[in-house]
Scaffold this motif. Structure first.
Motif, mmCIF file in Angstrom:
data_model
loop_
_atom_site.group_PDB
_atom_site.id
_atom_site.type_symbol
_atom_site.label_atom_id
_atom_site.label_comp_id
_atom_site.label_asym_id
_atom_site.label_seq_id
_atom_site.Cartn_x
_atom_site.Cartn_y
_atom_site.Cartn_z
ATOM 1 N N PHE A 35 -11.113 74.125 2.590
ATOM 2 C CA PHE A 35 -11.146 74.506 4.001
ATOM 3 C C PHE A 35 -9.893 74.065 4.726
ATOM 4 O O PHE A 35 -9.264 73.079 4.401
ATOM 5 C CB PHE A 35 -12.381 73.915 4.687
ATOM 6 C CG PHE A 35 -12.463 72.415 4.594
ATOM 7 C CD1 PHE A 35 -11.970 71.615 5.608
ATOM 8 C CD2 PHE A 35 -13.032 71.797 3.483
ATOM 9 C CE1 PHE A 35 -12.049 70.235 5.526
ATOM 10 C CE2 PHE A 35 -13.114 70.414 3.393
ATOM 11 C CZ PHE A 35 -12.614 69.631 4.412
ATOM 12 N N VAL A 55 -13.085 78.639 5.620
ATOM 13 C CA VAL A 55 -13.850 77.966 4.570
ATOM 14 C C VAL A 55 -13.943 78.917 3.383
ATOM 15 O O VAL A 55 -14.341 80.067 3.524
ATOM 16 C CB VAL A 55 -15.272 77.595 5.069
ATOM 17 C CG1 VAL A 55 -16.079 76.962 3.955
ATOM 18 C CG2 VAL A 55 -15.197 76.685 6.282
ATOM 19 N N ALA A 80 -11.437 72.633 9.443
ATOM 20 C CA ALA A 80 -12.793 73.014 9.840
ATOM 21 C C ALA A 80 -13.797 72.266 8.962
ATOM 22 O O ALA A 80 -14.585 72.862 8.225
ATOM 23 C CB ALA A 80 -12.970 74.523 9.719
ATOM 24 N N TYR A 131 -16.565 70.390 9.656
ATOM 25 C CA TYR A 131 -17.992 70.567 9.937
ATOM 26 C C TYR A 131 -18.472 71.955 9.515
ATOM 27 O O TYR A 131 -19.575 72.102 8.993
ATOM 28 C CB TYR A 131 -18.301 70.316 11.413
ATOM 29 C CG TYR A 131 -17.814 68.976 11.923
ATOM 30 C CD1 TYR A 131 -17.752 67.853 11.092
ATOM 31 C CD2 TYR A 131 -17.395 68.818 13.230
ATOM 32 C CE1 TYR A 131 -17.285 66.631 11.557
ATOM 33 C CE2 TYR A 131 -16.941 67.594 13.708
ATOM 34 C CZ TYR A 131 -16.883 66.512 12.870
ATOM 35 O OH TYR A 131 -16.429 65.314 13.333
ATOM 36 N N ASP A 132 -17.639 72.974 9.729
ATOM 37 C CA ASP A 132 -18.000 74.324 9.274
ATOM 38 C C ASP A 132 -18.087 74.371 7.751
ATOM 39 O O ASP A 132 -18.962 75.036 7.190
ATOM 40 C CB ASP A 132 -16.982 75.358 9.760
ATOM 41 C CG ASP A 132 -17.106 75.657 11.251
ATOM 42 O OD1 ASP A 132 -18.065 75.173 11.896
ATOM 43 O OD2 ASP A 132 -16.224 76.368 11.775
ATOM 44 N N THR A 163 -21.391 75.426 5.746
ATOM 45 C CA THR A 163 -21.353 76.538 4.785
ATOM 46 C C THR A 163 -21.854 76.081 3.418
ATOM 47 O O THR A 163 -22.655 76.766 2.770
ATOM 48 C CB THR A 163 -19.922 77.104 4.673
ATOM 49 O OG1 THR A 163 -19.496 77.533 5.964
ATOM 50 C CG2 THR A 163 -19.862 78.266 3.702
ATOM 51 N N ASP A 174 -11.505 66.856 12.222
ATOM 52 C CA ASP A 174 -11.971 68.223 12.415
ATOM 53 C C ASP A 174 -11.315 68.754 13.681
ATOM 54 O O ASP A 174 -11.498 68.205 14.761
ATOM 55 C CB ASP A 174 -13.490 68.289 12.556
ATOM 56 C CG ASP A 174 -13.964 69.734 12.568
ATOM 57 O OD1 ASP A 174 -14.648 70.135 11.613
ATOM 58 O OD2 ASP A 174 -13.650 70.473 13.524
ATOM 59 N N ARG A 206 -11.106 72.399 14.153
ATOM 60 C CA ARG A 206 -11.276 73.849 14.222
ATOM 61 C C ARG A 206 -12.725 74.340 14.138
ATOM 62 O O ARG A 206 -12.970 75.510 14.325
ATOM 63 C CB ARG A 206 -10.479 74.445 13.072
ATOM 64 C CG ARG A 206 -10.212 75.891 13.109
ATOM 65 C CD ARG A 206 -9.482 76.279 14.367
ATOM 66 N NE ARG A 206 -8.812 77.537 14.160
ATOM 67 C CZ ARG A 206 -7.784 77.921 14.833
ATOM 68 N NH1 ARG A 206 -7.288 77.171 15.771
ATOM 69 N NH2 ARG A 206 -7.224 79.069 14.592
ATOM 70 N N SER A 207 -13.702 73.507 13.875
ATOM 71 C CA SER A 207 -15.059 73.978 13.593
ATOM 72 C C SER A 207 -15.783 74.535 14.803
ATOM 73 O O SER A 207 -15.623 74.052 15.927
ATOM 74 C CB SER A 207 -15.907 72.844 13.012
ATOM 75 O OG SER A 207 -15.494 72.548 11.708
ATOM 76 N N THR A 221 -23.883 69.264 12.734
ATOM 77 C CA THR A 221 -23.647 69.005 11.314
ATOM 78 C C THR A 221 -24.560 67.891 10.816
ATOM 79 O O THR A 221 -25.135 67.990 9.722
ATOM 80 C CB THR A 221 -22.168 68.642 11.076
ATOM 81 O OG1 THR A 221 -21.355 69.709 11.565
ATOM 82 C CG2 THR A 221 -21.884 68.406 9.605
#
Length: 192
Positions: A13, A17, A44, A46-47, A51, A73, A75-76, A83
């Protein structure tokens, strides 16, 4: 590596992601891909966790996530709070290897976040001092995974409210250290 693992899922990521699943016969290729990856751009984290957790939910067997990151982080779409809720609801144990370059309070904040993520799942965070110490951090994670025991119980709480239920595990021997999930979400049945 993990000789007993059937497969490994790589979650790569930055601003996006990307997920790739590797069977055991391709573990060497996976290791080479990880070694060639250089940090770049936004993160990202947390994204990526969200995912991975979404996909892990449908997989059978024990799920262990070894996360190699600086803990930041930028960008998430998911927040840390969201999360953490996803992590608590999952059956994934997270081990974080945080190579945190920042200094002072920023470093402490990033380390605290990685500890919080790992400890919510019964895992642990490791912070190697330099790149040369990363390999020993992976060895410590492997030792942790091999040294685990699983304990189960049946709750006497029959409420189907989906509420968080705290679990506290203790042992009588002072030389034994317990690391476990702090609780779980109870079953939920909507009122009719």
């Amino acid at each position: 590596m993990l000789p007993a693992a059937e497969d490994i899922t790589l979650v790569d990521f930055d601003t996006q992601v990307r997920i790739t699943r590797y069977p055991q016969r391709d573990f060497a290729r996976l290791v080479e891909r990880i070694r060639q990856r250089k940090p770049d751009g936004f993160t990202a984290l947390y994204d990526a966790l969200g995912t991975y957790l979404d996909g892990a939910d449908s997989q059978d067997g024990r799920k262990v996530l070894v996360m190699y990151t600086d803990g930041g982080d930028t960008r998430s779409a998911l927040s840390l709070t969201e999360t953490m809720t996803l992590l608590k609801a999952s059956y994934v144990t997270v081990y974080a290897i945080g190579l945190v370059d920042n200094t002072g309070s920023a470093r402490q904040t990033l380390q605290m976040t990685l500890r919080q993520i790992a400890e919510a799942t019964g895992g642990q965070a490791f912070f190697p001092a330099a790149m040369k110490d990363v390999e020993s951090a992976y060895d410590r994670v492997l030792a942790e995974i091999k040294g685990q025991y699983h304990v189960g119980y049946l709750s006497t709480n029959t409420a189907k409210d989906g509420a968080w239920r705290k679990v506290d595990i203790r042992v009588k021997r002072p030389d034994i250290r317990i690391r476990a999930r702090k609780g779980y979400f109870g079953p939920y049945t909507p009122a009719s």
